[in-house]
Structure formats: C-alpha cells, structure tokens
Design an enzyme around this catalytic site. Structure first.
Site, PDB file in Angstrom:
ATOM      1  N   ASP A  48     -12.464  -5.396   4.739  1.00  0.00           N
ATOM      2  CA  ASP A  48     -12.890  -4.586   5.884  1.00  0.00           C
ATOM      3  C   ASP A  48     -11.925  -3.467   6.232  1.00  0.00           C
ATOM      4  OD1 ASP A  48     -10.886  -6.538   6.840  1.00  0.00           O
ATOM      5  OD2 ASP A  48     -11.286  -5.600   8.775  1.00  0.00           O
ATOM      6  N   LYS A  75      -2.770  -5.586  -5.443  1.00  0.00           N
ATOM      7  CA  LYS A  75      -2.249  -4.217  -5.474  1.00  0.00           C
ATOM      8  C   LYS A  75      -1.040  -4.158  -6.393  1.00  0.00           C
ATOM      9  CE  LYS A  75      -4.111  -2.701  -1.122  1.00  0.00           C
ATOM     10  NZ  LYS A  75      -3.887  -2.142   0.208  1.00  0.00           N
ATOM     11  N   ASP A 131      -1.603  -8.297  -1.077  1.00  0.00           N
ATOM     12  CA  ASP A 131      -0.971  -7.029  -0.717  1.00  0.00           C
ATOM     13  C   ASP A 131       0.533  -7.261  -0.526  1.00  0.00           C
ATOM     14  OD1 ASP A 131      -0.402  -4.490   0.197  1.00  0.00           O
ATOM     15  OD2 ASP A 131      -1.580  -4.624   2.023  1.00  0.00           O
ATOM     16  N   GLY A 134     -12.028 -12.251   4.947  1.00  0.00           N
ATOM     17  CA  GLY A 134     -12.185 -11.434   3.748  1.00  0.00           C
ATOM     18  C   GLY A 134     -12.649 -12.167   2.514  1.00  0.00           C
ATOM     19  N   ASP A 186      -9.189 -12.451  -0.652  1.00  0.00           N
ATOM     20  CA  ASP A 186      -9.764 -11.213  -1.153  1.00  0.00           C
ATOM     21  C   ASP A 186      -8.733 -10.352  -1.890  1.00  0.00           C
ATOM     22  OD1 ASP A 186      -8.398 -10.732   1.221  1.00  0.00           O
ATOM     23  OD2 ASP A 186      -9.998  -9.596   2.181  1.00  0.00           O
ATOM     24  N   PHE A 216      -5.958   1.744   0.098  1.00  0.00           N
ATOM     25  CA  PHE A 216      -6.676   0.875   1.018  1.00  0.00           C
ATOM     26  C   PHE A 216      -8.137   0.811   0.591  1.00  0.00           C
ATOM     27  CE2 PHE A 216      -8.826  -0.499   4.833  1.00  0.00           C
ATOM     28  CZ  PHE A 216      -8.001  -1.529   5.233  1.00  0.00           C
ATOM     29  N   VAL A 217      -8.610  -0.387   0.301  1.00  0.00           N
ATOM     30  CA  VAL A 217      -9.971  -0.550  -0.222  1.00  0.00           C
ATOM     31  C   VAL A 217     -10.839  -1.359   0.742  1.00  0.00           C
ATOM     32  CG1 VAL A 217      -9.317  -0.349  -2.652  1.00  0.00           C
ATOM     33  CG2 VAL A 217      -9.218  -2.587  -1.533  1.00  0.00           C
ATOM     34  N   ARG A 257     -17.579  -4.760   5.232  1.00  0.00           N
ATOM     35  CA  ARG A 257     -17.517  -5.978   4.409  1.00  0.00           C
ATOM     36  C   ARG A 257     -18.766  -6.141   3.561  1.00  0.00           C
ATOM     37  NH1 ARG A 257     -13.135  -8.988   6.390  1.00  0.00           N
ATOM     38  NH2 ARG A 257     -12.807  -8.913   8.635  1.00  0.00           N
TER      39      ARG A 257
HETATM   40  P1  IMP Z   1      -0.928  -9.677   2.667  1.00  0.00           P
HETATM   41  O1  IMP Z   1      -0.568 -10.841   3.537  1.00  0.00           O
HETATM   42  O2  IMP Z   1      -0.144  -8.435   2.988  1.00  0.00           O
HETATM   43  O3  IMP Z   1      -0.920  -9.979   1.186  1.00  0.00           O
HETATM   44  O4  IMP Z   1      -2.352  -9.192   3.091  1.00  0.00           O
HETATM   45  C1  IMP Z   1      -3.466  -9.850   2.817  1.00  0.00           C
HETATM   46  C2  IMP Z   1      -4.531  -9.504   3.827  1.00  0.00           C
HETATM   47  O5  IMP Z   1      -4.413  -8.156   4.352  1.00  0.00           O
HETATM   48  C3  IMP Z   1      -5.836  -9.587   3.124  1.00  0.00           C
HETATM   49  O6  IMP Z   1      -6.406 -10.858   3.292  1.00  0.00           O
HETATM   50  C4  IMP Z   1      -6.639  -8.500   3.803  1.00  0.00           C
HETATM   51  O7  IMP Z   1      -7.320  -9.041   4.912  1.00  0.00           O
HETATM   52  C5  IMP Z   1      -5.663  -7.485   4.325  1.00  0.00           C
HETATM   53  N1  IMP Z   1      -5.585  -6.314   3.446  1.00  0.00           N
HETATM   54  C6  IMP Z   1      -4.535  -5.932   2.694  1.00  0.00           C
HETATM   55  N2  IMP Z   1      -4.809  -4.820   1.990  1.00  0.00           N
HETATM   56  C7  IMP Z   1      -6.085  -4.475   2.307  1.00  0.00           C
HETATM   57  C8  IMP Z   1      -6.956  -3.391   1.871  1.00  0.00           C
HETATM   58  O8  IMP Z   1      -6.649  -2.516   1.056  1.00  0.00           O
HETATM   59  N3  IMP Z   1      -8.199  -3.390   2.422  1.00  0.00           N
HETATM   60  C9  IMP Z   1      -8.622  -4.336   3.317  1.00  0.00           C
HETATM   61  N4  IMP Z   1      -7.843  -5.356   3.722  1.00  0.00           N
HETATM   62  C10 IMP Z   1      -6.575  -5.417   3.233  1.00  0.00           C
HETATM   63 MG    MG Z   2      -8.179 -10.980   5.117  1.00  0.00          MG
END
Ligand code: IMP
Ligand code: MG
Length: 181
Positions: free
Chosen positions: A162, A134, A106, A47, A103, A155-156, A168
C-alpha cells in the site's frame, strides 16, 4: 487508482508464475526436512494477505495459519522505524515449523523482530518468505530463505502493498507517479 501507476515493475503473470515456483520449492524443502512436518504460516498483516492467499494454494502440505499484526509506518511515511507487534503471539508453536510470510523486505526490522519473538517459543524451525526484497544492504543482510523478486530501491505498491493504505488491490506491482506521492 490504475492511472496513478507510472510503471508496472512486475506483471500479474510474472507474480503468478514465481509463486508457483516458490510453492514447489517450499513443499520440496519441507518434505525433505520432515515428511510429517506441521507447518504454521505466519503472515504479517496487512501487506501479506494477497501473497499468502496465493502462495498457500501452491502448498499441498498440512498447515495452519496464524496471522500477526505489526505496527505499520506512521501515516504516509515510506520508511519503517522499528517494528512493534500489535497482536499476541500465536500459542502452541513448540516443535512446529514456522514460515513467516511478508510482502516486502526493506529495512528488515519487521522480519527480524518476528523471527526473534517466535524463536523464543521453541519452534522446530523458523524460515521466512517474502514476495519482494529491495536491493539494499539492510534487506540483503536479513536472513530470509525464500525471496520472490529482488527489486530496485523504489517505493512500490499493488498486490497487497500500500501507499497510505491504498493501492493494495492492484493486480501487479508498480511504481506510483511522482505527483501522487
Ligand atoms: P521493514 O521492516 O523495513 O523490512 O519493512 C517492511 C514493511 O514496510 C513491509 O511489510 C511494508 O508494509 C512496508 N514497506 C516497505 N517498503 C515498502 C514499499 O516499497 N511499498 C509499500 N510498503 C513498503
Ligand atoms: Mg506491511
């Protein structure tokens, strides 16, 4: 693919402008920290590739790049359940200034895991930079020094992000139509 987007959240012009600002801020901060700082950018595949490519061209400093891969969420699912490192950690980080680039922030588990793992390698410093964050508790509570945009909990896709490994290549950040998901 462009027709699958219900709404553009952030335009390519807004992204470009914000990245220029981030670059200036990061450059200034590292100059202040240590004018001879050796920076190691650590983008998280896949990402972060588009973001890091644009960001690094606004960083007129001596830097290396070491990409790492983290296990992505399984299949089409939208929430990540714990992150796992899929590549070996970059060597030779002792005393270097690490800037993790991703990217989106979350749940925060990806950034936390990479930070913890890299901290064990005795770097000079560790910071993180994400294009998007977020506005949810778990993301806001994750230490992250540089944030491009705070966005609603939707979700973006686009600009590297992606859905099932598609979208992407969209130049902007958008939300998909309901019927596509
Ligand atoms: P985290 O570990 O939950 O913070 O998630 C991070 C990873 O989840 C990012 O690097 C993204 O690949 C994926 N991700 C989380 N939210 C989204 C979204 O809204 N769109 C696309 N990918 C997301
Ligand atoms: Mg990612």
């Amino acid at each position: 693919v462009f027709a699958d987007v219900a709404k553009i959240l952030i335009s390519r012009e807004q992204i470009a402008e914000r990245i220029e600002q981030l670059g200036r801020q990061i450059k200034q901060d590292y100059d202040q920290l240590d004018p001879d700082a050796e920076i190691v950018l650590v983008p998280i595949l896949t990402g972060a590739v588009i973001f890091v490519a644009d960001l690094m061209r606004h960083l007129p400093i001596k830097l290396r790049m070491e990409m790492v891969a983290v296990s992505s969420y399984p299949g089409k699912a939208m929430t990540s359940r714990g992150a796992q490192l899929m590549t070996s950690m970059p060597k030779d980080l002792t005393g270097k200034h690490i800037l993790i680039v991703d990217d989106i922030l979350d749940s925060g588990s990806t950034i936390r895991m990479i930070r913890d793992t890299l901290s064990a390698l005795n770097p000079g410093s560790i910071r993180a930079c994400v294009l998007l964050r977020k506005q949810i508790g778990s993301a806001m509570q994750t230490p992250c020094e540089y944030v491009g945009f705070d966005i609603p909990d939707e979700f973006v896709v686009g600009y590297g992000l992606d859905y099932d490994n598609y979208y992407r290549n969209l130049p902007h950040i958008g939300v998909l139509k309901r019927e596509v998901l």
